[in-house]
Design a protein around this motif. Structure first.
Motif, PDB file in Angstrom:
ATOM      1  N   MET A 119      67.118  31.210 -67.447  1.00  0.00           N
ATOM      2  CA  MET A 119      66.354  31.873 -66.391  1.00  0.00           C
ATOM      3  C   MET A 119      65.829  30.834 -65.399  1.00  0.00           C
ATOM      4  O   MET A 119      65.599  29.679 -65.738  1.00  0.00           O
ATOM      5  CB  MET A 119      65.177  32.649 -67.004  1.00  0.00           C
ATOM      6  CG  MET A 119      65.589  33.638 -68.082  1.00  0.00           C
ATOM      7  SD  MET A 119      66.786  34.872 -67.494  1.00  0.00           S
ATOM      8  CE  MET A 119      65.771  35.740 -66.317  1.00  0.00           C
ATOM      9  N   MET A 120      65.615  31.280 -64.179  1.00  0.00           N
ATOM     10  CA  MET A 120      65.042  30.424 -63.154  1.00  0.00           C
ATOM     11  C   MET A 120      63.576  30.134 -63.478  1.00  0.00           C
ATOM     12  O   MET A 120      62.834  31.012 -63.875  1.00  0.00           O
ATOM     13  CB  MET A 120      65.144  31.095 -61.788  1.00  0.00           C
ATOM     14  CG  MET A 120      66.541  31.103 -61.203  1.00  0.00           C
ATOM     15  SD  MET A 120      67.116  29.444 -60.787  1.00  0.00           S
ATOM     16  CE  MET A 120      65.991  29.026 -59.468  1.00  0.00           C
ATOM     17  N   ASP A 121      63.195  28.871 -63.341  1.00  0.00           N
ATOM     18  CA  ASP A 121      61.810  28.489 -63.531  1.00  0.00           C
ATOM     19  C   ASP A 121      61.468  27.417 -62.505  1.00  0.00           C
ATOM     20  O   ASP A 121      62.250  27.135 -61.582  1.00  0.00           O
ATOM     21  CB  ASP A 121      61.561  28.000 -64.965  1.00  0.00           C
ATOM     22  CG  ASP A 121      62.491  26.864 -65.348  1.00  0.00           C
ATOM     23  OD1 ASP A 121      63.183  26.324 -64.463  1.00  0.00           O
ATOM     24  OD2 ASP A 121      62.536  26.515 -66.548  1.00  0.00           O
ATOM     25  N   LYS A 122      60.321  26.802 -62.661  1.00  0.00           N
ATOM     26  CA  LYS A 122      59.868  25.798 -61.713  1.00  0.00           C
ATOM     27  C   LYS A 122      60.846  24.635 -61.619  1.00  0.00           C
ATOM     28  O   LYS A 122      61.216  24.193 -60.513  1.00  0.00           O
ATOM     29  CB  LYS A 122      58.489  25.310 -62.126  1.00  0.00           C
ATOM     30  CG  LYS A 122      57.939  24.188 -61.263  1.00  0.00           C
ATOM     31  CD  LYS A 122      56.601  23.714 -61.797  1.00  0.00           C
ATOM     32  CE  LYS A 122      56.107  22.525 -61.006  1.00  0.00           C
ATOM     33  NZ  LYS A 122      54.837  21.988 -61.561  1.00  0.00           N
ATOM     34  N   ASP A 123      61.299  24.135 -62.770  1.00  0.00           N
ATOM     35  CA  ASP A 123      62.220  23.006 -62.781  1.00  0.00           C
ATOM     36  C   ASP A 123      63.554  23.383 -62.168  1.00  0.00           C
ATOM     37  O   ASP A 123      64.184  22.569 -61.457  1.00  0.00           O
ATOM     38  CB  ASP A 123      62.420  22.507 -64.215  1.00  0.00           C
ATOM     39  CG  ASP A 123      61.135  21.898 -64.788  1.00  0.00           C
ATOM     40  OD1 ASP A 123      60.326  21.411 -63.991  1.00  0.00           O
ATOM     41  OD2 ASP A 123      60.968  21.926 -66.029  1.00  0.00           O
ATOM     42  N   SER A 124      63.987  24.600 -62.440  1.00  0.00           N
ATOM     43  CA  SER A 124      65.255  25.048 -61.847  1.00  0.00           C
ATOM     44  C   SER A 124      65.153  25.101 -60.327  1.00  0.00           C
ATOM     45  O   SER A 124      66.113  24.765 -59.597  1.00  0.00           O
ATOM     46  CB  SER A 124      65.628  26.430 -62.391  1.00  0.00           C
ATOM     47  OG  SER A 124      65.761  26.395 -63.791  1.00  0.00           O
ATOM     48  N   ALA A 125      63.995  25.530 -59.839  1.00  0.00           N
ATOM     49  CA  ALA A 125      63.797  25.590 -58.396  1.00  0.00           C
ATOM     50  C   ALA A 125      63.830  24.205 -57.780  1.00  0.00           C
ATOM     51  O   ALA A 125      64.372  23.998 -56.673  1.00  0.00           O
ATOM     52  CB  ALA A 125      62.465  26.275 -58.093  1.00  0.00           C
ATOM     53  N   VAL A 126      63.280  23.209 -58.514  1.00  0.00           N
ATOM     54  CA  VAL A 126      63.309  21.828 -58.024  1.00  0.00           C
ATOM     55  C   VAL A 126      64.750  21.343 -57.918  1.00  0.00           C
ATOM     56  O   VAL A 126      65.157  20.712 -56.921  1.00  0.00           O
ATOM     57  CB  VAL A 126      62.475  20.918 -58.951  1.00  0.00           C
ATOM     58  CG1 VAL A 126      62.672  19.448 -58.559  1.00  0.00           C
ATOM     59  CG2 VAL A 126      61.007  21.292 -58.879  1.00  0.00           C
ATOM     60  N   ILE A 127      65.532  21.622 -58.950  1.00  0.00           N
ATOM     61  CA  ILE A 127      66.941  21.200 -58.956  1.00  0.00           C
ATOM     62  C   ILE A 127      67.686  21.901 -57.827  1.00  0.00           C
ATOM     63  O   ILE A 127      68.499  21.296 -57.108  1.00  0.00           O
ATOM     64  CB  ILE A 127      67.587  21.509 -60.317  1.00  0.00           C
ATOM     65  CG1 ILE A 127      66.981  20.618 -61.403  1.00  0.00           C
ATOM     66  CG2 ILE A 127      69.101  21.331 -60.264  1.00  0.00           C
ATOM     67  CD1 ILE A 127      67.256  19.145 -61.225  1.00  0.00           C
ATOM     68  N   GLU A 128      67.420  23.193 -57.613  1.00  0.00           N
ATOM     69  CA  GLU A 128      68.087  23.954 -56.558  1.00  0.00           C
ATOM     70  C   GLU A 128      67.798  23.336 -55.192  1.00  0.00           C
ATOM     71  O   GLU A 128      68.696  23.122 -54.376  1.00  0.00           O
ATOM     72  CB  GLU A 128      67.612  25.398 -56.595  1.00  0.00           C
ATOM     73  CG  GLU A 128      68.204  26.256 -55.472  1.00  0.00           C
ATOM     74  CD  GLU A 128      67.551  27.629 -55.384  1.00  0.00           C
ATOM     75  OE1 GLU A 128      67.853  28.332 -54.428  1.00  0.00           O
ATOM     76  OE2 GLU A 128      66.727  27.947 -56.274  1.00  0.00           O
ATOM     77  N   GLY A 129      66.523  23.026 -54.970  1.00  0.00           N
ATOM     78  CA  GLY A 129      66.156  22.423 -53.693  1.00  0.00           C
ATOM     79  C   GLY A 129      66.820  21.074 -53.481  1.00  0.00           C
ATOM     80  O   GLY A 129      67.238  20.747 -52.363  1.00  0.00           O
ATOM     81  N   ALA A 130      66.926  20.303 -54.559  1.00  0.00           N
ATOM     82  CA  ALA A 130      67.546  18.980 -54.454  1.00  0.00           C
ATOM     83  C   ALA A 130      69.011  19.108 -54.072  1.00  0.00           C
ATOM     84  O   ALA A 130      69.522  18.338 -53.227  1.00  0.00           O
ATOM     85  CB  ALA A 130      67.392  18.238 -55.779  1.00  0.00           C
ATOM     86  N   PHE A 131      69.725  20.060 -54.689  1.00  0.00           N
ATOM     87  CA  PHE A 131      71.145  20.229 -54.349  1.00  0.00           C
ATOM     88  C   PHE A 131      71.318  20.738 -52.914  1.00  0.00           C
ATOM     89  O   PHE A 131      72.254  20.328 -52.213  1.00  0.00           O
ATOM     90  CB  PHE A 131      71.803  21.188 -55.347  1.00  0.00           C
ATOM     91  CG  PHE A 131      72.386  20.494 -56.559  1.00  0.00           C
ATOM     92  CD1 PHE A 131      73.668  19.963 -56.516  1.00  0.00           C
ATOM     93  CD2 PHE A 131      71.655  20.347 -57.726  1.00  0.00           C
ATOM     94  CE1 PHE A 131      74.205  19.321 -57.614  1.00  0.00           C
ATOM     95  CE2 PHE A 131      72.180  19.708 -58.825  1.00  0.00           C
ATOM     96  CZ  PHE A 131      73.457  19.172 -58.785  1.00  0.00           C
ATOM     97  N   LEU A 132      70.427  21.630 -52.489  1.00  0.00           N
ATOM     98  CA  LEU A 132      70.536  22.126 -51.118  1.00  0.00           C
ATOM     99  C   LEU A 132      70.275  20.998 -50.121  1.00  0.00           C
ATOM    100  O   LEU A 132      70.945  20.896 -49.074  1.00  0.00           O
ATOM    101  CB  LEU A 132      69.527  23.261 -50.901  1.00  0.00           C
ATOM    102  CG  LEU A 132      69.845  24.561 -51.656  1.00  0.00           C
ATOM    103  CD1 LEU A 132      68.716  25.578 -51.468  1.00  0.00           C
ATOM    104  CD2 LEU A 132      71.168  25.154 -51.156  1.00  0.00           C
ATOM    105  N   LEU A 133      69.313  20.114 -50.450  1.00  0.00           N
ATOM    106  CA  LEU A 133      69.038  18.964 -49.590  1.00  0.00           C
ATOM    107  C   LEU A 133      70.224  18.009 -49.571  1.00  0.00           C
ATOM    108  O   LEU A 133      70.600  17.483 -48.511  1.00  0.00           O
ATOM    109  CB  LEU A 133      67.780  18.248 -50.078  1.00  0.00           C
ATOM    110  CG  LEU A 133      67.345  17.007 -49.277  1.00  0.00           C
ATOM    111  CD1 LEU A 133      67.125  17.359 -47.793  1.00  0.00           C
ATOM    112  CD2 LEU A 133      66.081  16.396 -49.869  1.00  0.00           C
ATOM    113  N   ALA A 134      70.825  17.793 -50.738  1.00  0.00           N
ATOM    114  CA  ALA A 134      72.003  16.920 -50.810  1.00  0.00           C
ATOM    115  C   ALA A 134      73.140  17.507 -50.000  1.00  0.00           C
ATOM    116  O   ALA A 134      73.882  16.772 -49.316  1.00  0.00           O
ATOM    117  CB  ALA A 134      72.423  16.740 -52.278  1.00  0.00           C
ATOM    118  N   ASP A 135      73.298  18.816 -50.046  1.00  0.00           N
ATOM    119  CA  ASP A 135      74.361  19.468 -49.287  1.00  0.00           C
ATOM    120  C   ASP A 135      74.104  19.302 -47.787  1.00  0.00           C
ATOM    121  O   ASP A 135      75.044  19.101 -46.999  1.00  0.00           O
ATOM    122  CB  ASP A 135      74.410  20.949 -49.673  1.00  0.00           C
ATOM    123  CG  ASP A 135      75.624  21.646 -49.086  1.00  0.00           C
ATOM    124  OD1 ASP A 135      76.755  21.182 -49.363  1.00  0.00           O
ATOM    125  OD2 ASP A 135      75.444  22.644 -48.382  1.00  0.00           O
TER     126      ASP A 135
END
Length: 1130
Positions: A4-20
């Motif tokens: 499930m999505m949680d705080k840490d997952s959101a951090v990882i998601e943001g990092a990948f979007l920034l990398a993209d």
């Protein structure tokens, strides 16, 4: 289990979007290798932020590893889903990673592989890779190889390649293989789902997922890896990397081609290799962790286990060509050199081991491999010779720490390491670490091997000049606690093992009084608890008691067995409980047969000659107790019952259902009988107890194998038979006063036992002699010749041994009164058996055995038609019986009484019945009691002779007591016969008259012909005269006759008791009481049998008779009983 999505997952998601976003104008789906250092920084920082949220601990480390695995898995599945054109509608329902995966931008393989490299997630990548089918693994490895060869390429790329290779060879960690819902398992499930969805897609999509699983030249993992390494050989720029590449490729070759099963290393060799691997990885010994050791174990196992990726197209020569080429290239490049002052590193050590393994395997390879080009081997040999590997050895302290960590954390093969840890004396001295490890990890040592090693270690410590008593006491307690936790079956193995070490366990050498005193307390407490618990324990309580005994026995078997023996003998009824406990502990008896012979080599801390088996130890304890303690009769009885239970076979599960006792009869006989029943035995030996033990052993229900001799034949049976025969010969003069130099003569009770044992032993030995006469001919003739020294009657007790080999030798005078077959009998000229002693020899033969008595009766030479012959025979028999009686045992006397009855009943023995105790003969029918009355008179005449002046000096006081017991036995026999003629009514209140019985019992002798001599030629016989009178009624109850017979029998007993010196023969006194009791019962049951006047006369007469007794106490009791003989007739 969905992510499930949680705080840490959101951090990882943001990092990948920034990398993209950083990849613009490109994206992560088309990123190049050179761009990752710039674009991938947000992802690495986000992951670092998640892993740094908590203080460094086991939990935070585990969380970091978990997030690395999740990210790699999600990115990889994102890549596979893109290649498979996964339908989003299906993905959100079937993909547990969908919520996280769907939030990430599209990526390509560069993102995955660079993420693995920069986050040091090689182990995770390899673990997930092994979840895929081999064709897909090959595809991913080709993709990895292409990625590494792409620009820019540096040593970190080669390092990644080699680490992935080696992780594949190590296989998945053991803890992951058993996981039910691990990320690896979900990853594998998703790949299968994507593959099945893609099977209906375009051929290009199916090809990307490697749906065609048929073998191809490109589906060979080793081929891909070796060729990939060959292509990047120029990028191997450091010695460390060169050593790593060469050792990895050599190990891959070795495990793929040169072994077909795991190479088993000894535990010491494995430890040495592990310690070197660990010390090269971590120089700081304080940083020794279970993870570090676990990885070293995986490295070691991977180098000695056949690879799971067996080559499908590559051959050994081809692989060896590539490796030789690489080695030659790097050697020419100057990379394969080790500085003289270099320390041993992980890569150097691995390379040394790899080259040694491959060269050794090539030298032992089959013929197909041996014929390869020797130049390839020479390159490796030359490389081996050119490299001078540093030689270092681990310290005892370091090894102790490594093994302690393995045991504490239950790492691979910790059971064998526990055995090594327990046995290495050099480690014991490494401070408290060793002892603490054993104490805290007792469960790891709860096996036979480690426990035995610990025991050996403690015994060795105790044998030192100045052992650490405190440490030894602590270790002893730990060892005993470990032993107590074992199952009963394993306890028995431990007991057998400790017996092989020492009969006194840990107390073989002189130990401190503190240790020995503490053990004595525990020993006494254990047996006190068992004895106070009682013998009526349940099966569970019995096992508890057995565990208590096993605990103290493991510490000191000898002391425990000694306590078992003392408890069984000294505590009333405890023998059965002790025997049951010992039967549950067969380990205390040691090993027998083949097992015993195999264990003889395991001599350790024994008593001079080495190992003492438990059964021998048990027998020795019993032997000491018998010799050092004067046993009371009841203690002897308990000892015999105890031995009987110990040798009784019981079914044992550990012996595949076979029956066996704690002791074998031969062990008991050899230890407790043979030393005492031999010419070398000292005068203090309890011969009677030894005979009782021998009788107990012979009575044991132990059936020998059909093809093997009886166990007795292993106990020197012929010398034993000879010694028993000598003892029997001594009993023939048992009433003689022995000289001071003579041995103690046996009693008549012992004679009875001796004859029983001698006959049983003769029967057993005789059966084996008859089965194999040629093997036993020499000892048989030796024994027969030895019999010439003894009385002629002794030889007949060994008749089962002689069989048909020898004639029956008897005094020549016997042949004059018996018509014996000349082919079977021969005469002996014996000084004591002159003319006229034939009947004496005849009587002695009748007393020896039933078969011999039958022969004597059937072959008796007597003309019954000649009254003179009958009279002379009767007088001679009276004298012979008088001479024989005092030396008869109970069984012999019983046999003689039977012969006398047959002689009287058949008319061959004439016994006149005179009116000594009556003034007139009553008009009674005494024919049915003729035999009883004549036998009683005969015995009276015998005692008149025996107590006469010519014979009264024959016997001592004990001899007169013995003949009194024999006469009492005969009286009881006569009384039983009389009782059988007139049974009492079953109801005590029922009285009968003389005419109530439907039919009087038939006389026992009515079937025998009356062949008595005519009265005209003989003295007057009132019995005969009474017998001539016709019966008034066959239906008459013989109550008056019974009273008459009882009165005569009472008078005879009183007469004999008065004649016997001292006159205080208790058996005769009791017989008189029994006669009077039955007389009173007849009077009460049959009132008409005696009138008031007759009862008054009887009381007066009986009282007068008893007045002659010397004992006032006996006289008073009898006269009181006589006063109760009052008729109830009206």
């Amino acid at each position: 289990m969905a992510l499930m999505m949680d705080k840490d997952s959101a951090v990882i998601e943001g990092a990948f979007l920034l990398a993209d976003k950083l990849c613009q104008p490109s994206s992560l789906s088309s990123i190049q290798k050179a761009d990752w250092s710039r674009c991938g920084r947000p992802v690495l920082e986000a992951l670092g932020e998640i892993c740094r949220q908590e203080e460094p601990s086991v939990c935070s480390i585990s969380k970091a590893a978990s997030w690395k695995k999740k990210i790699v898995c999600v990115v990889w599945l994102k890549l596979l889903s893109r290649e498979a054109n996964e339908d989003v509608e299906a993905a959100w329902r079937e993909n547990p990673f969908f919520s996280v995966q769907n939030c990430l931008p599209e990526v390509n393989s560069v993102v995955l592989l660079e993420l693995v490299k920069t986050t040091t997630a090689v182990g995770i990548f390899a673990s997930l890779l092994q979840c895929l089918p081999q064709p897909q693994i090959c595809l991913e490895l080709e993709r990895l190889t292409e990625h590494i060869r792409s620009d820019p390429m540096d040593k970190h790329d080669v390092q990644l390649f080699l680490e992935v290779w080696w992780e594949l060879w190590k296989g998945r960690p053991a803890q992951e293989k058993g996981a039910k819902e691990s990320i690896e398992l979900m990853f594998a499930d998703q790949f299968v789902r994507l593959s099945s969805k893609s099977s209906s897609l375009s051929p290009q999509a199916a090809k990307r997922l490697k749906l065609d699983t048929t073998d191809s030249p490109h589906a060979d993992v080793l081929h891909i890896l070796l060729c990939g390494l060959k292509d990047m050989k120029a990028q191997v720029s450091s010695t460390e990397l060169c050593f790593q590449a060469l050792s990895t490729s050599l190990d891959a070759l070795y495990t793929s081609f040169l072994i077909d099963q795991e190479v088993i290393l000894s535990i010491k060799e494995k430890l040495n290799l592990l310690c070197k691997l660990i010390s090269t990885k971590e120089k700081n010994e304080e940083s020794l962790t279970p993870e570090l050791i676990r990885e070293a174990q995986r490295d070691l196992q991977a180098s000695h286990t056949p690879s799971q990726f067996q080559p499908s197209c590559m051959k050994l020569n081809e692989a060896l060509d590539i490796i030789s080429e690489l080695a030659q290239f790097w050697q020419n490049s100057g990379l394969l050199t080790i500085p003289d002052d270099a320390n041993l590193t992980y890569s150097i050590f691995k390379l040394e081991q790899s080259i040694q393994r491959v060269l050794a395997a090539l030298d032992k390879a089959p013929e197909a491999v041996s014929n390869m080009d020797d130049g390839k081997k020479d390159i490796l040999r030359g490389l081996m010779q050119s490299l001078v590997f540093p030689d270092t050895d681990s310290t005892h302290a370091f090894k102790t720490k490594v093994v302690a960590t393995i045991i504490t954390h239950h790492l691979d093969d910790y059971e064998n390491f526990a055995r090594l840890f327990a046995s290495e004396m050099s480690w014991v001295d490494c401070g408290e670490l060793w002892l603490d490890c054993v104490e805290k990890n007792q469960a790891a040592f709860q096996q036979h091997g480690p426990l035995l090693s610990l025991s050996r270690t403690l015994i060795s410590k105790l044998q030192k000049e100045s052992p650490d008593v405190s440490q030894c006491r602590k270790l002893l307690k730990i060892i005993v606690d470990i032993f107590s936790a074992l199952s009963l079956e394993d306890k028995n193995k431990g007991l057998a093992a400790i017996l092989r070490l020492s009969s006194r366990g840990f107390f073989e050498s002189s130990v401190s009084s503190a240790m020995s005193g503490r053990f004595e307390q525990e020993l006494n407490m254990a047996f006190n608890c068992i004895i106070q618990g009682g013998a009526g324990a349940s099966q569970g309580s019995l096992k508890t008691a057995a565990s208590l005994v096993a605990r103290v026995a493991f510490q000191n078997p000898e002391a425990t067995l000694r306590s078992c023996c003392n408890s069984a003998v000294n505590n009333k009824g405890a023998f059965s409980l002790m025997a049951e406990i010992l039967q549950l502990l067969p380990g205390l008896r040691g090993q027998r047969g083949r097992e015993a012979s195999q264990s003889d080599d395991e001599e350790s801390v024994g008593e001079g000659t080495g190992v003492t088996s438990g059964s021998r130890l048990m027998c020795r304890c019993l032997q000491e107790m018998i010799r050092t303690k004067s046993l009371a009769p009841d203690e002897k009885e308990q000892l015999l019952k105890f031995l009987s239970l110990l040798i009784t076979p019981v079914i044992r599960a550990e012996e595949e259902g076979k029956k066996s006792g704690f002791l074998t009869p031969q062990e008991v006989v050899k230890a407790l009988v043979l030393p005492n029943l031999s010419p070398s035995a000292d005068g203090s030996t309890d011969v009677e107890l030894s005979l009782q033990i021998l009788h107990t052993a012979l009575s044991a229900d132990v059936l020998p194998a059909a093809s093997s001799p009886h166990w007795v034949m292993d106990c020197s049976p012929f010398p034993l038979l000879y010694f028993l025969a000598q003892l029997l010969n001594q009993t023939l003069r048992c009433w003689e006063q022995p000289a001071e130099s003579d041995i103690h003569l046996l009693s008549m009770d012992t004679k009875e036992l001796l004859m029983s044992v001698l006959i049983t032993l003769s029967q057993v030995a005789g059966a084996d002699v008859a089965a194999n006469p040629s093997s036993w001919s020499r000892p048989l003739f030796w024994l027969y010749n030895k019999m010439e020294e003894l009385d002629w009657t002794v030889r007949f007790h060994l008749k089962p041994v002689w069989g048909e080999h020898f004639k029956n030798e008897v005094p020549s005078s016997l042949l004059a009164v018996c018509d014996l077959i000349e082919q079977e009998w021969s005469g002996l000229d014996l000084p004591l058996y002159g003319q006229g002693t034939g009947l004496l020899a005849w009587m002695e033969c009748c007393s020896i055995s039933d078969s011999l008595q039958s022969t004597m009766l059937s072959c008796l030479s007597l003309d019954q038609c000649n009254s003179e012959h009958v009279i002379m025979f009767s007088k001679g028999l009276l004298v012979a019986l008088t001479q024989t009686l005092p030396w008869c045992s109970v069984s012999q006397w019983t046999r003689l009484l039977r012969a006398l009855r047959k002689l009287i009943s058949s008319g061959r023995l004439h016994v006149p019945f005179s009116l000594e105790y009556v003034d007139y003969l009553p008009l009674l029918d005494l024919r049915r009691f003729s035999c009883e009355l004549r036998l009683s008179v005969l015995l009276l005449r015998v005692f008149q002779l025996l107590c006469g002046t010519s014979c009264s000096s024959w016997l001592p006081a004990s001899g007169w007591a013995h003949v009194g017991r024999l006469y009492a036995l005969a009286v009881r026999d006569v009384l039983s016969s009389v009782k059988s003629e007139l049974p009492l009514p079953s109801s005590a209140g029922l009285t009968m008259t003389a005419s109530m019985s439907p039919k009087a019992p038939t006389s026992k002798d009515s079937h025998l012909p009356n062949t008595s001599p005519k009265p005209g030629n003989m003295s007057t016989d009132p019995l005969k005269e009474a017998g001539d009178c016709p019966l008034k009624s066959e239906e008459t109850v013989p109550s008056k006759e019974v009273l008459f017979v009882l009165s005569q029998l009472f008078c005879h007993v009183q007469h004999v008791q008065v004649m016997i010196p001292s006159g205080q023969c208790e058996p005769l006194f009791l017989s008189s009481l029994e006669i009077l009791s039955h007389y009173e019962a007849i009077m009460a049951a049959f009132p008409d049998s005696c009138s008031s006047l007759e009862s008054d006369n009887t009381r007066h007469f009986f009282t007068t008779i008893t007045d002659n007794l010397e004992s006032t106490d006996m006289k008073a009791v009898l006269q009181q009983k006589i006063s109760q003989l009052v008729s109830s007739a009206s």
